[in-house]
Scaffold this motif. Structure first.
Motif, PDB file in Angstrom:
ATOM      1  N   TYR A  20     -14.680 -16.526  31.016  1.00 18.28           N
ATOM      2  CA  TYR A  20     -14.645 -15.184  31.054  1.00 18.28           C
ATOM      3  C   TYR A  20     -14.093 -14.818  32.317  1.00 18.28           C
ATOM      4  N   GLN A  35      -4.201  -8.743  24.480  1.00 17.06           N
ATOM      5  CA  GLN A  35      -5.530  -8.780  23.981  1.00 17.06           C
ATOM      6  C   GLN A  35      -5.591  -9.049  22.391  1.00 17.06           C
ATOM      7  N   HIS A  88     -10.008 -16.370  28.159  1.00 17.46           N
ATOM      8  CA  HIS A  88      -8.709 -16.278  28.908  1.00 17.46           C
ATOM      9  C   HIS A  88      -7.987 -17.374  28.787  1.00 17.46           C
ATOM     10  N   PRO A 108     -10.737 -13.879  34.293  1.00 15.62           N
ATOM     11  CA  PRO A 108      -9.334 -13.965  34.041  1.00 15.62           C
ATOM     12  C   PRO A 108      -8.435 -14.984  34.749  1.00 15.62           C
ATOM     13  N   PRO A 124      -2.153  -8.580  30.166  1.00 14.19           N
ATOM     14  CA  PRO A 124      -2.586  -9.631  29.267  1.00 14.19           C
ATOM     15  C   PRO A 124      -2.328  -9.321  27.801  1.00 14.19           C
ATOM     16  N   PRO A 178      -0.574 -14.106  29.932  1.00 13.44           N
ATOM     17  CA  PRO A 178      -1.934 -14.292  29.679  1.00 13.44           C
ATOM     18  C   PRO A 178      -2.366 -13.741  28.413  1.00 13.44           C
ATOM     19  N   ARG A 209      -6.041 -12.507  26.496  1.00 16.45           N
ATOM     20  CA  ARG A 209      -7.534 -12.192  26.639  1.00 16.45           C
ATOM     21  C   ARG A 209      -8.118 -12.025  25.283  1.00 16.45           C
ATOM     22  N   LYS A 223     -15.816 -13.953  25.518  1.00 22.41           N
ATOM     23  CA  LYS A 223     -14.620 -13.899  25.879  1.00 22.41           C
ATOM     24  C   LYS A 223     -13.973 -15.108  26.336  1.00 22.41           C
TER      25      LYS A 223
END
Length: 404
Positions: free
Chosen positions: A111, A131, A197, A113, A129, A163, A165, A195
């Protein structure tokens, strides 16, 4: 004899050739840190395991029955030096493992980042990021890209060094989203959002799959994950938009039905409210969303305490549960059904039209108008003209309720 041994080793070599060391040599920084954690923990434990195994063999050999030169001490029962070694070494290993596990658990929290792309390269502040909303279906994977307005089934792509997510949920049963080259697995549960990352550092095609048994089609619940450079990712998005069909609620309900070995599907347009409907388990028309249900529960549930959810009246906290003289008369009252906001709006408009028609057609007598704040009788009906009722209907008997 030597050739025979080589032939016997051939099946073992063939089996080992099929092993994939992607967990220990991943292409993503998060998975690489997890692999390092696994290797360091293993080496720390081997500091105890290897000496114990070696000493076991040594003692068995030294104190064998045929060794007459071995020292025999039947009265020996204690050694301070040996006790220190036996207890101090494992204790130090446990302390090191505990510190390593605590740090890794917080730094590699799915969870949390990510703060770096790779060793020595922090995430730039202006980088947004990517998504990806993930839905575990029976038995396939759906990926929604809200920033690009597209979606896919059984194919996932992401740019290198950006990144990612993930927002993950399931349509029916619990599942597990896992790309070994990218990061560790995390569960997908209906009505809940988990979630993850991560980041991919090397271009290539990697495999993703379900790591939790979910029914007959579980073994085919696999997808391809493409690590692309930014230009390649832009071309992939453009291809999805051009070759994809719209994804609305009706199309999603078709995809939600159990099916196996589903080919890759592209959707060039996605209903913006679809993800929230999936997460709240109310994609079907007319079905109450979990958010609405929780709001009702927060207001007091389906009882007298929930009257404020559906009727703009003053709450009578002194009325008996199951009875409401102020609202529904003296008989027991129950909530028989619940409507959606759209249905409630339509019903209210319909009631308003019926009330207006009734007010114009049949004036209502005000001879016995009583209630809180009304201390005397109002003007009799005969003294009023029909124009007095143009504004709408008035109840013939308004019953007062105790003060809240």
């Amino acid at each position: 004899m030597r050739r025979l041994r080589l032939l016997l080793l051939a099946p073992v070599v063939a089996l080992l050739s099929a092993c994939d060391l992607v967990v220990l040599r991943p292409a993503g920084d998060v998975a690489a840190q997890q692999g390092d954690l696994l290797m360091i923990s293993t080496l720390l434990m081997l500091l105890i395991i290897v000496p114990v195994m070696g000493l076991t063999v040594f003692f068995a050999w030294k104190y064998r029955a045929s060794n007459k030169e071995a020292e025999y001490q039947p009265d020996w029962d204690h050694s301070t030096s040996l006790e220190l070694v036996i207890w101090a070494a494992p204790l130090l290993i446990i302390i090191c493992l505990g510190a390593l596990t605590w740090a890794g658990t917080h730094l590699l929290d799915p969870y949390r980042p990510i703060d770096r792309i790779k060793p020595g390269h922090a995430v730039a502040e202006n980088v947004e990021p990517l998504q990806v909303n993930v839905v575990a279906l029976d038995w396939k994977w759906m990926f929604i890209y809200p920033q690009y307005g597209v979606a896919t089934v059984n194919e996932l792509a992401a740019p290198v060094d950006r990144p990612i997510r993930f927002h993950i949920t399931s349509s029916s049963v619990m599942n597990s989203f896992y790309i070994p080259a990218l990061a560790g697995q995390i569960y997908a549960m209906p009505g809940m959002e988990t979630k993850l990352h991560a980041v991919i550092n090397k271009p290539g095609e990697y495999q993703g799959f379900s790591a939790n048994y979910s029914g007959d089609g579980f073994s085919n619940m696999r997808f391809a994950f493409h690590g692309l450079d930014q230009a390649g990712f832009d071309r992939w998005i453009a291809g999805v938009r051009q070759g994809g069909q719209p994804l609305d609620r009706d199309r999603y309900l078709e995809l939600e039905k159990p099916s196996e070995k589903v080919p890759v599907l592209y959707f060039g347009q996605v209903d913006g409210a679809l993800w929230d409907a999936i997460l709240n388990m109310c994609v079907e028309p007319g079905k109450m969303c979990m958010g609405e249900m929780m709001q009702i529960d927060r207001k007091g549930g389906l009882s007298l305490a929930s009257v404020r959810n559906t009727m703009p009246l003053i709450y009578d906290k002194y009325a008996g549960r199951g009875k409401s003289p102020a609202y529904f008369g003296s008989n027991e009252s129950y909530v028989m059904t619940i409507c959606t906001p759209l249905q409630a709006e339509a019903a209210a408009a319909d009631r308003m039209r019926q009330s207006e028609q009734q007010a114009v057609a049949t004036p209502v007598s005000l001879d016995r108008l009583t209630g809180q704040g009304v201390s005397h009788k109002v003007t009799p009906m005969a003294a009023l003209t029909s124009n007095s009722f143009a504004a709408g209907p008035v109840s013939t008997d308004i019953r007062s309720a105790p003060n809240a």
